[in-house]
Write a protein that holds these residues in place. Structure first.
Motif, PDB file in Angstrom:
ATOM      1  N   TYR A  24       0.833  -1.204   0.000  1.00  4.81           N
ATOM      2  CA  TYR A  24       0.000   0.000   0.000  1.00  4.81           C
ATOM      3  C   TYR A  24       0.864   1.249   0.000  1.00  4.81           C
ATOM      4  O   TYR A  24       0.618   2.197  -0.754  1.00  4.81           O
ATOM      5  CB  TYR A  24      -0.928  -0.010   1.220  1.00  4.81           C
ATOM      6  CG  TYR A  24      -1.668   1.296   1.445  1.00  4.81           C
ATOM      7  CD1 TYR A  24      -1.490   2.030   2.609  1.00  4.81           C
ATOM      8  CD2 TYR A  24      -2.549   1.784   0.475  1.00  4.81           C
ATOM      9  CE1 TYR A  24      -2.174   3.218   2.818  1.00  4.81           C
ATOM     10  CE2 TYR A  24      -3.227   2.974   0.678  1.00  4.81           C
ATOM     11  CZ  TYR A  24      -3.042   3.689   1.844  1.00  4.81           C
ATOM     12  OH  TYR A  24      -3.716   4.864   2.039  1.00  4.81           O
ATOM     13  N   HIS A  32      -0.305   8.888  -5.387  1.00  2.00           N
ATOM     14  CA  HIS A  32      -0.998   9.963  -4.677  1.00  2.00           C
ATOM     15  C   HIS A  32      -0.957  11.256  -5.487  1.00  2.00           C
ATOM     16  O   HIS A  32       0.080  11.620  -6.034  1.00  2.00           O
ATOM     17  CB  HIS A  32      -0.374  10.197  -3.298  1.00  2.00           C
ATOM     18  CG  HIS A  32      -1.214  11.039  -2.405  1.00  2.00           C
ATOM     19  ND1 HIS A  32      -1.195  12.418  -2.423  1.00  2.00           N
ATOM     20  CD2 HIS A  32      -2.139  10.702  -1.472  1.00  2.00           C
ATOM     21  CE1 HIS A  32      -2.056  12.886  -1.523  1.00  2.00           C
ATOM     22  NE2 HIS A  32      -2.635  11.872  -0.935  1.00  2.00           N
ATOM     23  N   PRO A  33      -2.102  11.963  -5.568  1.00  3.99           N
ATOM     24  CA  PRO A  33      -2.164  13.183  -6.378  1.00  3.99           C
ATOM     25  C   PRO A  33      -1.147  14.254  -5.993  1.00  3.99           C
ATOM     26  O   PRO A  33      -0.686  15.008  -6.843  1.00  3.99           O
ATOM     27  CB  PRO A  33      -3.592  13.700  -6.163  1.00  3.99           C
ATOM     28  CG  PRO A  33      -4.209  12.839  -5.159  1.00  3.99           C
ATOM     29  CD  PRO A  33      -3.419  11.601  -5.039  1.00  3.99           C
ATOM     30  N   GLU A  43      -4.824   9.884  -9.645  1.00  5.17           N
ATOM     31  CA  GLU A  43      -5.757  10.075  -8.543  1.00  5.17           C
ATOM     32  C   GLU A  43      -6.759   8.920  -8.496  1.00  5.17           C
ATOM     33  O   GLU A  43      -7.062   8.381  -7.430  1.00  5.17           O
ATOM     34  CB  GLU A  43      -6.502  11.405  -8.707  1.00  5.17           C
ATOM     35  CG  GLU A  43      -7.384  11.732  -7.530  1.00  5.17           C
ATOM     36  CD  GLU A  43      -8.044  13.106  -7.622  1.00  5.17           C
ATOM     37  OE1 GLU A  43      -7.350  14.070  -7.981  1.00  5.17           O
ATOM     38  OE2 GLU A  43      -9.255  13.193  -7.347  1.00  5.17           O
ATOM     39  N   PHE A  46      -5.085   5.894  -7.141  1.00 12.29           N
ATOM     40  CA  PHE A  46      -4.845   6.017  -5.699  1.00 12.29           C
ATOM     41  C   PHE A  46      -6.098   5.640  -4.919  1.00 12.29           C
ATOM     42  O   PHE A  46      -6.035   4.965  -3.890  1.00 12.29           O
ATOM     43  CB  PHE A  46      -4.406   7.439  -5.320  1.00 12.29           C
ATOM     44  CG  PHE A  46      -4.284   7.622  -3.835  1.00 12.29           C
ATOM     45  CD1 PHE A  46      -5.287   8.229  -3.097  1.00 12.29           C
ATOM     46  CD2 PHE A  46      -3.165   7.139  -3.155  1.00 12.29           C
ATOM     47  CE1 PHE A  46      -5.182   8.370  -1.718  1.00 12.29           C
ATOM     48  CE2 PHE A  46      -3.055   7.271  -1.770  1.00 12.29           C
ATOM     49  CZ  PHE A  46      -4.061   7.887  -1.054  1.00 12.29           C
ATOM     50  N   LYS A  47      -7.245   6.099  -5.401  1.00 12.56           N
ATOM     51  CA  LYS A  47      -8.508   5.796  -4.709  1.00 12.56           C
ATOM     52  C   LYS A  47      -8.773   4.298  -4.691  1.00 12.56           C
ATOM     53  O   LYS A  47      -9.213   3.749  -3.684  1.00 12.56           O
ATOM     54  CB  LYS A  47      -9.670   6.528  -5.381  1.00 12.56           C
ATOM     55  CG  LYS A  47      -9.663   8.033  -5.130  1.00 12.56           C
ATOM     56  CD  LYS A  47     -10.631   8.745  -6.056  1.00 12.56           C
ATOM     57  CE  LYS A  47     -10.561  10.249  -5.842  1.00 12.56           C
ATOM     58  NZ  LYS A  47     -11.291  10.990  -6.881  1.00 12.56           N
ATOM     59  N   SER A  50      -6.431   2.715  -2.190  1.00 11.53           N
ATOM     60  CA  SER A  50      -6.882   2.981  -0.826  1.00 11.53           C
ATOM     61  C   SER A  50      -8.016   2.061  -0.425  1.00 11.53           C
ATOM     62  O   SER A  50      -8.051   1.556   0.690  1.00 11.53           O
ATOM     63  CB  SER A  50      -7.360   4.423  -0.699  1.00 11.53           C
ATOM     64  OG  SER A  50      -6.312   5.272  -0.389  1.00 11.53           O
ATOM     65  N   ASN A  51      -8.961   1.884  -1.321  1.00  8.15           N
ATOM     66  CA  ASN A  51     -10.104   1.021  -1.023  1.00  8.15           C
ATOM     67  C   ASN A  51      -9.671  -0.423  -0.808  1.00  8.15           C
ATOM     68  O   ASN A  51     -10.153  -1.103   0.092  1.00  8.15           O
ATOM     69  CB  ASN A  51     -11.151   1.095  -2.132  1.00  8.15           C
ATOM     70  CG  ASN A  51     -11.983   2.358  -2.051  1.00  8.15           C
ATOM     71  OD1 ASN A  51     -12.073   2.969  -0.995  1.00  8.15           O
ATOM     72  ND2 ASN A  51     -12.570   2.757  -3.153  1.00  8.15           N
TER      73      ASN A  51
ATOM     74  N   THR B 234      -8.862   8.109   4.626  1.00  9.68           N
ATOM     75  CA  THR B 234      -7.820   8.787   3.854  1.00  9.68           C
ATOM     76  C   THR B 234      -8.417   9.386   2.588  1.00  9.68           C
ATOM     77  O   THR B 234      -9.194   8.743   1.887  1.00  9.68           O
ATOM     78  CB  THR B 234      -6.713   7.772   3.483  1.00  9.68           C
ATOM     79  OG1 THR B 234      -6.159   7.239   4.682  1.00  9.68           O
ATOM     80  CG2 THR B 234      -5.605   8.447   2.701  1.00  9.68           C
ATOM     81  N   VAL B 235      -8.010  10.632   2.310  1.00  7.30           N
ATOM     82  CA  VAL B 235      -8.482  11.273   1.079  1.00  7.30           C
ATOM     83  C   VAL B 235      -7.290  11.498   0.140  1.00  7.30           C
ATOM     84  O   VAL B 235      -6.160  11.606   0.617  1.00  7.30           O
ATOM     85  CB  VAL B 235      -9.173  12.627   1.378  1.00  7.30           C
ATOM     86  CG1 VAL B 235     -10.475  12.382   2.112  1.00  7.30           C
ATOM     87  CG2 VAL B 235      -8.292  13.553   2.188  1.00  7.30           C
ATOM     88  N   PRO B 236      -7.516  11.576  -1.172  1.00  8.43           N
ATOM     89  CA  PRO B 236      -8.792  11.435  -1.864  1.00  8.43           C
ATOM     90  C   PRO B 236      -9.346  10.010  -1.802  1.00  8.43           C
ATOM     91  O   PRO B 236      -8.596   9.067  -1.621  1.00  8.43           O
ATOM     92  CB  PRO B 236      -8.432  11.796  -3.316  1.00  8.43           C
ATOM     93  CG  PRO B 236      -6.987  11.554  -3.441  1.00  8.43           C
ATOM     94  CD  PRO B 236      -6.384  11.830  -2.101  1.00  8.43           C
ATOM     95  N   THR B 237     -10.693   9.938  -1.951  1.00  7.15           N
ATOM     96  CA  THR B 237     -11.332   8.639  -1.834  1.00  7.15           C
ATOM     97  C   THR B 237     -12.595   8.599  -2.671  1.00  7.15           C
ATOM     98  O   THR B 237     -13.171   9.633  -2.981  1.00  7.15           O
ATOM     99  CB  THR B 237     -11.660   8.326  -0.354  1.00  7.15           C
ATOM    100  OG1 THR B 237     -12.202   7.015  -0.259  1.00  7.15           O
ATOM    101  CG2 THR B 237     -12.687   9.305   0.198  1.00  7.15           C
TER     102      THR B 237
END
Lengths: 73, 468
Positions: A24, A32-33, A43, A46-47, A50-51, B234-237
């Motif tokens: 991760y 990451h943006p 971006e 990255f999302k 993260s999920n 955590t952002v962005p998401t």
């Protein structure tokens, strides 16, 4: 679907917690943006990353995943 | 930078500045600084400590000279400066003299203030303020899913943390010495400079992952708040969930976007709303409306609703600043705690009714289709239980509704058996097909209390009926 989470992080299904965390962090660094100004694809990635991490790092969510898997007849 | 690279573990940042107190818990490793949780007090800072000293000095003067200096603007200003100076001195000395000649005057002549202040007295004057920083620390730990012993390092930020008692309190709670490696006054500027470097691309081996402070979601059937993004995410998401309609032939849904932690939507802050229309006629619970929350790198929240059958979509953009201020955030979190019990009851009440409602609907539907395939006795029992449940919904007594729901679920099992036999008769493989997961939701599943149909339907998707 569960495969997707591991794939997103570039991991195999048996990955350990520390491998998941490490993957991760590498992915976060890469996509990451803040480090990819003006790249909407980064971006988006990255999302997703993260999920995937959110599910795999949480033992309850991870177990939920596994029980769905093994449910297929 | 080398120092940062080597950093690994869980860090608490205890920031007691001029006006606010902030505590953050971060997980650090491989150059990534991940915020796990934040908490604080937007009305606690060095200035509050100064006020206590000012009050003390004014009280002493009043006892001595009978004059209230707080009514004198000029005297008050001098007291303020003297209080701050004394406070700072007492971080290194154990006592100090506050000398303010010609502080005021009356008929008898000029008056002078001369008060001795010890460190012990100061600590006594501000003890409750210091103690009040512990609760936010506890809450931040709880949100992060950690205990004090999990913390590897505590970093003090803000001039106020130079006070020896602060170090003592922090040490007492976290059971470790705060880190001495950073200058509390400089650390914020340093952090800002590093982040600027990251954004410009000059600093390549550091990344800060920040979080959204409050949960975001929509209002669903019965007025409950259904979260799509939990606070401290955590952002962005980007997160999606599939919802459906509450009434047969419902042609539109209203998406009301809220921010907060309360169980009932209207107790939270309404950020915006929009309608999605043109939903083709269908039985309630059939349409698939995918709601997506997308927080981008600039903190803008994009909310969209899409009818998966028609592809029709509506969306709104909410500015990051359109939400709650720091003060309001803090109040929101506190209110949620204070009202937790009551909120939970309200929500359970709504969930119980929604579930019972859906059970009535489903049972009636199934009776039509499978009523013939079960015995008269079983059928009549189901019909009785169904009527009793419907009656209980009219009477609005939650305990009875629960009881009757249970009863109907039980008696309906006979019908479930008949249905399975029926399907197995039709399909040689006897394949029940879908797992309980919604194949369309890509993210972590949210357990949905509204789903009670597992006994009857082979296709079961996580869904919450949406209020029209």
């Amino acid at each position: 679907m569960a495969d997707d989470f591991y794939n997103t992080l570039g991991l195999s299904k048996g990955a350990s917690d520390s491998e998941i965390k490490s993957a991760y962090r590498k992915m976060a660094m890469k996509y990451h943006p803040d480090r990819n100004q003006g790249k909407p694809d980064a971006e988006k990635k990255f999302k997703e990353v993260s999920n995937a991490y959110e599910v795999l790092k949480d033992p309850q969510k991870k177990t939920g995943l596994r029980s769905i898997w093994t449910c297929s007849f | 930078m080398a120092l940062i690279k080597k950093q690994s573990g869980t860090v608490v940042v205890y920031d007691l500045g001029g006006g606010t107190f902030d505590v953050s818990i971060l997980e650090v490793g491989d150059g990534v600084f991940e915020v796990k949780s934040t908490n604080g007090d937007t009305h606690l800072g060095g200035e509050d400590f100064d006020l206590r000293i000012i009050d003390f000095l004014a009280d002493e003067f009043k006892k001595d000279q009978g004059i209230d200096l707080k009514n004198d603007k000029l005297a008050l200003q001098r007291l303020k400066e003297a209080a701050e100076k004394a406070k700072i001195e007492l971080s290194s000395a154990t006592q100090t003299d506050v000398n303010l000649p010609f502080i005021t005057a009356d008929q008898t002549g000029p008056k002078h203030l001369n008060v001795k202040l010890t460190r012990a007295k100061l600590e006594e004057l501000v003890d409750d303020l210091l103690q009040s920083t512990i609760d936010p620390c506890k809450k931040a730990l709880k949100d992060a899913g950690l205990s004090a012993s999990d913390i590897d390092e505590v970093i003090l930020v803000g001039g106020m943390t130079r006070m020896p008692k602060v170090t003592e309190i922090v040490k007492g709670f976290f059971d470790k010495e705060p880190s001495k490696g950073v200058n509390p006054d400089e650390v914020v500027a340093m952090g800002a400079a590093i982040q600027a470097g990251v954004l410009q691309g000059d600093v390549k081996d550091v990344l800060l992952l920040d979080v959204t402070p409050l949960s975001l979601g929509i209002e669903t059937l019965g007025g409950v708040f259904t979260k799509l993004i939990e606070r401290n995410t955590t952002v962005p998401t980007k997160k999606s969930q599939v919802f459906s309609t509450a009434e047969d032939n419902q042609a539109a849904v209203t998406i009301r976007v809220f921010q907060g932690e309360r169980e009932m939507a209207t107790d939270n802050k309404l950020l915006g709303q929009f309608d999605l229309v043109g939903i083709p006629p269908a039985a309630r619970g059939t349409p698939q409306i995918e709601v997506t929350f997308d927080i981008d790198a600039n903190g803008i929240v994009n909310v969209s609703a899409k009818d998966k059958s028609t592809g029709k979509e509506q969306q709104i953009k909410i500015q990051a600043s359109g939400g709650l201020s720091d003060d309001e955030i803090e109040k929101m979190v506190k209110d949620a705690e204070v009202n937790a019990e009551e909120d939970k009851k309200k929500r359970e009440g709504v969930d119980t009714k929604n579930t019972a409602d859906a059970l009535v609907f489903q049972t009636e539907k199934n009776l039509k289709e499978y009523g013939e395939k079960i015995s008269e006795e079983d059928k009549s029992k189901i019909e009785t239980d169904l009527k009793e449940l419907k009656d209980s919904l009219e009477k609005d007594d939650l305990d009875i509704i629960k009881e009757k729901s249970e009863a109907l679920t039980q008696s309906s099992m006979k019908m479930g058996e008949a249905m399975y036999k029926d399907q197995q008769g039709q399909q040689p493989e006897g394949d029940p097909g879908d797992a309980s997961a919604n194949p369309d939701s890509k993210d972590g599943e949210k357990k949905d209390d509204d789903v009670i149909d597992a006994d009857f339907e082979e296709v079961d998707e996580d869904k919450s009926a949406d209020s029209k």
